[in-house]
Design a protein around this motif. Structure first.
Motif: not given
Length: 538
Positions: A469-492
């Motif tokens: 991506x053409x982006x300058x993003x340096x810090x990403x904080x990412x929290x998933x909706x637990x009911x919609x994701x399995x652990x493998x899908x979060x990792x992907x």
């Protein structure tokens, strides 16, 4: 290279960085002594830093007994019942290194037996602590822990004669004559504590340079603090309280919290001239109006008046401003006289506050942050906030924090292309997240607290068609909706982003650490930027 071979000036800076600073001073001391044991040179340089703070606290296990037992013989807690480094400071001949004294007071209704015990402990060493310039008092009502004893606690709960309070305050001044910084911690509605804090402030009023208080203390209106350069006062949402007068001329930093606008600014009205209260040296200002009192205030209630007209507040040198309010924002911005250029402005407000800001031209600022609170639900408010950023054109940072779970954040509403930080607590799907990263290419930080699935098929295979991506993003904080994701899908999802954001330096997430580290080690040869990424797992 051994640490002792470094210049002393470098070692002191390293020690200042390494030395542990825990909210419990005894924990800090224990950890810091390990550092001093590395070498004699480190010990010589570090001792003044480690013993900079003298502390006296009741031990934690006091919360398991009643204070009627504890104070049956106040002298009984001078030994094993107190946690202190007083003996180490005295035996090491280090009183001259001590700059700060922290005293913890646990009590039921009458704090003075505990205060007297702490003073007795200090007085057992015949020293006047001239080097102590900062005094921190933490008051903890023991009733919070359910340790009262109504049957046997009459001695502890007897009212203290008011005439005794000045004597205790004078004893503080006699023992610690060099204090010019006072800190009162822990909000409490105890009348004796308030009287004591007010009296102690009066005792040191002539030399006081810093005052931090979470206690709404009582002081006569005719007492003025003339040398304060730092003030942090919490009014605790009590609207019939009164405090001292403060001469604004010497103030450099000012924080006022949980009070009405009339309360806050009446502290300084003795210096009003021709309807203007001047703060000639103020560089930092933080105002948090009481949420209990703001609603429905008239304009004249927000600031002091002069000839029945709202007075002006003049801040000729102000560099940093923080305001948390919507109802009082219009009057505050209208009556404020600000410099043409500032370093940072942060405003935490609602949709009403955003509309107000639209009608006022903000000073040119290096950094601008707008936080939309939980009352903001209209997507148009998001557009207005973007317009404010576009007009202000802050040079070093534009931060938008959307704390409302209902307001949708979509690329079409994000028109400020120079935004450098975005926080979103509402639901954000994967497709929208990616579009925001691509569109807002100047983002350096992105916090997402409720990621939900999208329809992006490429996410299923993170290592295919891996165009960055053409982006300058340096810090990403990412929290998933637990009911919609399995652990493998979060990792992907995380792996997909790691490969496509080349400037990424820090990832904050709650996902398992080991799979991510394995992924980075397996792909770092093909994608060298992965070696620059640090992970924080919360």
């Amino acid at each position: 290279m051994h640490a002792d071979s470094l210049p002393e000036s470098i070692l002191i800076k390293i020690l200042q960085y390494l030395l542990y600073n825990h909210e419990k001073p005894a924990v800090s001391l224990k950890n810091n002594l390990y550092i001093l044991s590395i070498s004699s040179k480190l010990r010589r340089l570090g001792v003044p830093l480690v013993y900079n703070t003298l502390f006296i606290y009741p031990r934690e296990h006091h919360r398991n007994i009643t204070y009627s037992d504890l104070f049956a013989n106040p002298q009984g807690i001078l030994g094993p019942e107190i946690t202190t480094n007083l003996d180490l400071v005295y035996e090491g001949n280090l009183p001259h290194t001590t700059k700060c004294l922290r005293i913890g007071i646990y009590f039921v209704t009458n704090p003075f037996p505990a205060i007297q015990t702490m003073l007795n402990c200090m007085n057992s060493i015949s020293i006047r602590w001239y080097s102590i310039s900062s005094l921190h008092l933490t008051f903890t009502p023991e009733i919070l822990y359910g340790n009262t004893d109504d049957n046997n606690g009459s001695k502890q709960n007897q009212p203290l004669p008011e005439s005794h309070i000045p004597g205790v305050c004078n004893l503080f001044y006699k023992m610690f004559p060099g204090v010019h910084k006072l800190t009162f911690n822990e909000a409490t509605r105890n009348v004796l504590i308030r009287e004591f804090c007010g009296r102690l402030t009066i005792v040191y009023a002539g030399r006081l340079q810093q005052l931090i208080s979470r206690v709404q203390f009582y002081m006569p209106q005719d007492v003025e603090l003339t040398k304060l350069n730092y003030a942090c006062l919490d009014f605790a949402n009590e609207f019939n309280s009164h405090a001292c007068k403060i001469n604004p001329d010497s103030l450099v930093s000012l924080k006022l919290t949980n009070g009405t606008a009339t309360q806050l600014w009446s502290l300084f009205d003795t210096k009003m001239k021709n309807g203007i209260i001047g703060f000639p040296n103020l560089l930092f200002l933080s105002i948090v109006y009481s949420s209990w009192s703001s609603s429905g205030l008239e304009y004249s209630d927000v600031v002091p008046t002069y000839d029945n007209q709202p007075c002006k507040l003049h801040f000729p040198k102000l560099q940093t401003l923080f305001v948390n309010d919507s109802h009082c924002l219009n009057a505050f911005i209208s009556c404020g006289i600000f410099p043409a250029k500032m370093y940072s402005i942060t405003i935490h407000t609602s949709a009403e506050g955003i509309r107000i800001l639209q009608n006022h031209k903000l000073p040119h600022t290096e950094r601008l942050a707008i936080a939309l609170d939980m009352t903001t639900s209209s997507p148009s408010t998001l557009q207005l906030a973007n317009n404010i950023f576009s007009e202000a054109k802050p040079r070093r940072g534009s931060r938008l924090l959307v704390f409302n779970n209902e307001i949708p954040v979509h690329p079409r509403n994000m028109t400020c292309m120079d935004l450098t930080y975005l926080l979103v607590t509402s639901k954000l799907d994967i497709d929208t997240m990616v579009k925001l990263i691509v569109k807002l290419r100047n983002l350096a930080g992105f916090e997402i607290y409720n990621l939900v699935p999208g329809h992006k098929k490429a996410i299923a295979s993170c290592d295919q068609d891996c165009k960055p991506f053409d982006t300058k993003l340096q810090t990403l904080s990412l929290y998933f909706n637990e009911s919609d994701f399995s652990v493998p899908s979060k990792l992907v999802v995380l792996q997909y982003l790691l490969l496509r954001i080349p400037a990424l330096e820090q990832v904050i997430t709650s996902e398992p650490a080991e799979p991510l580290y394995d992924f980075v080690s397996g792909h770092v040869t093909k994608y060298p930027h992965l070696k620059n990424i640090n992970f924080r797992f919360s």
